[in-house]
Every structure is written in C-alpha cells, then in structure tokens.
Scaffold this motif. Structure first.
Motif, mmCIF file in Angstrom:
data_model
loop_
_atom_site.group_PDB
_atom_site.id
_atom_site.type_symbol
_atom_site.label_atom_id
_atom_site.label_comp_id
_atom_site.label_asym_id
_atom_site.label_seq_id
_atom_site.Cartn_x
_atom_site.Cartn_y
_atom_site.Cartn_z
ATOM 1 N N VAL A 1 96.396 18.975 4.995
ATOM 2 C CA VAL A 1 96.129 19.103 3.411
ATOM 3 C C VAL A 1 96.451 18.140 2.609
ATOM 4 O O VAL A 1 95.604 18.068 1.922
ATOM 5 N N CYS B 83 94.003 15.114 2.882
ATOM 6 C CA CYS B 83 93.312 15.132 2.195
ATOM 7 C C CYS B 83 93.364 15.053 0.797
ATOM 8 O O CYS B 83 92.356 14.161 0.499
ATOM 9 N N LYS B 84 93.998 15.919 0.545
ATOM 10 C CA LYS B 84 94.390 15.896 -1.530
ATOM 11 C C LYS B 84 95.013 14.374 -2.041
ATOM 12 O O LYS B 84 94.394 14.034 -2.895
ATOM 13 N N LYS C 187 87.369 13.721 -3.356
ATOM 14 C CA LYS C 187 87.140 14.901 -3.540
ATOM 15 C C LYS C 187 85.589 16.274 -2.982
ATOM 16 O O LYS C 187 86.056 17.111 -4.009
ATOM 17 N N TYR D 176 82.801 14.772 6.398
ATOM 18 C CA TYR D 176 84.054 15.373 5.960
ATOM 19 C C TYR D 176 83.718 16.561 5.326
ATOM 20 O O TYR D 176 83.087 16.649 4.193
ATOM 21 N N ALA E 160 85.554 18.538 1.269
ATOM 22 C CA ALA E 160 86.637 17.995 0.978
ATOM 23 C C ALA E 160 86.538 19.581 0.929
ATOM 24 O O ALA E 160 88.297 20.129 0.336
ATOM 25 N N LYS E 161 86.330 20.783 0.466
ATOM 26 C CA LYS E 161 87.183 21.489 0.128
ATOM 27 C C LYS E 161 87.857 22.532 1.597
ATOM 28 O O LYS E 161 88.826 23.226 1.511
ATOM 29 N N THR F 68 89.044 20.931 3.920
ATOM 30 C CA THR F 68 89.752 19.707 4.135
ATOM 31 C C THR F 68 89.946 19.484 6.076
ATOM 32 O O THR F 68 90.610 19.853 6.331
#
Length: 250
Positions: free
Chosen positions: A173, A176-177, A182, A201, A203-204, A206
C-alpha cells in the motif's frame, strides 16, 4: 310733600325704571329668539323640499330594505348513472376480424438452470517450504541491491492466490500511495527478455487484476517464487523472477 316722602318717591321711581328696562330687555330677547327659531324652521323646510326634489327619502328607504329575497332550497334529485355497453376501439387492420376470446391458461413455472462453473483442480498444488521461500527472498534482495536505486523497487513473494487461485496480486500500500497513479491505469509488465504484458491496476484496491493471470501463467509462477518489481516509468514495471528451490522452473 314732606321731607321724608321725597327720597321714597325717588327710590320708587328708580325701581320702576329698572323694572321697565328689564321687561324691555326680555321682550327684545324673546323677539330675537323667535326670529332665530323662525329662521331655523324656515331652513329646515327648505332642506326638506330639496331632499324631496332629489328623491332622497325614497333612496334611503331602498337602502334599508333588503334587495334580494332568499330563494327556496331546491330539492336535489338522486343522480342516476346509466350503464351502456361501449364498443372497444380497434385498429383498422383488425376491425373486420372477430374479437379475440381470452381463456385462462395455466403455465408451468419455468426453472432457469443455474450456471455451473468449472472448478479448477487444485489438488496438485505444490506449497513451498518456509526455508525455500526465505532462500528465494534472500536471492531477490541480493538482486535488488545491484539494481539502479533511482527507480522505486519492491519484492513480492508469490502465494497460491497469486498464481493458481484468484490470480489477484496485491501490491504494498505504501509503495502504491507514494509512486503509482491515483486512479485506475494500465500497467505494463516487462520481463527480463523484454516482452510486455499489459495489466489493470486498481488504485483503490492497490493491486493488479486483469492481465496478471496471463503474466503468471506465461512465466510459470509458483508458490514461493520471489518477484522483483522495478518501476521504470509511471506505468511500467521491469520484472525479475527468482525461482523457488525445488520448482520445475528453478
């Protein structure tokens, strides 16, 4: 006439004079009062004649008399509704055809067959030992130390859910962040031979979803393999695979 009689006569004359003057004053006042009453009465008569000329008394009487009379209450007759047969409008195409006759028909309940999914035979799964997994991770960390540190890197040890079950690869996580888009994007995986594999991918969540299965199957990934992901561009990973000891690919 004696000396005493003269003053008495003088007083009597004065009293008589005063009485006469009072009478005269009263008469004059009375005449004035009579003249005022006569003038007022005369004006009243004149006003009365003018009002009669304008018909004001009749108008006043009409104003005090109600101008309408309440009408007697009408008796309401009960409303009767006549029922008539009405011809149903029909299209000109079927106007000359006989009217359809509908009958109640019992319809058997239709059962929709349930979709039967094919279950994968996972009885032949091979699980890596803890020692073999740790050894593969150690080799991956040694490989990571020799790569360019300017590009973000993370290592992922493969599990059965990554390579045989749901084929869902969750990514770190924090990585990714910090480094990845995003929103959902197409991430390209480039293997050591330069072949590219597009993946989706999320995003939410990850992680990599669509396309990851193709990459895992094409490279024969198994439980315990250590995979090094190096982010070369915003949506491009260079992928290095360290095989777990004992696998067919090692």
């Amino acid at each position: 006439m004696t000396g005493n009689e003269a003053p008495i006569q003088s007083h009597l004359a004065k009293a008589l004079l005063i009485l006469i003057l009072n009478n005269i004053t009263m008469v004059v006042a009375k005449e004035k009062m009579m003249s005022y009453e006569e003038i007022r009465q005369k004006r009243v008569e004149e006003n009365k004649k003018r009002m009669e000329a304008l018909n004001l008394p009749q108008l006043s009487t009409l104003l005090h008399t109600p101008s309408f009379k309440p009408s007697p209450r009408k008796q309401m007759k009960p409303r009767t509704v006549e029922k008539q047969l009405v011809v149903v409008r029909r299209s000109s195409r079927v106007a000359n055809k006989p009217a359809p006759v509908y009958q109640e028909v019992l319809v058997d309940k239709v059962m929709i067959p349930r979709r039967v999914s094919k279950h994968r035979d996972l009885s032949n799964r091979v699980y890596a030992s803890d020692e073999a997994r740790a050894e593969a991770l150690e080799k991956a960390e040694k490989l990571e130390s020799g790569l360019d540190p300017h590009f973000p890197i993370f290592i992922k040890s493969m599990l059965q859910s990554h390579v045989t079950g749901g084929f869902w690869l969750g990514l770190p996580v924090h990585f990714c962040k910090t480094n990845l888009p995003k929103r959902d994007e197409v991430m390209t995986l480039v293997d050591e031979e330069g072949h590219e594999y597009p993946t989706i991918y999320l995003a939410k969540k990850t992680g990599l979803s669509g396309g990851w299965k193709g990459f895992a199957v094409a490279h024969g990934l198994v439980d315990g393999d250590a995979v090094v992901f190096q982010l070369l561009q915003r949506t491009t990973f260079k992928v290095y695979i360290i095989r777990v000891k004992g696998s067919d690919q090692s």
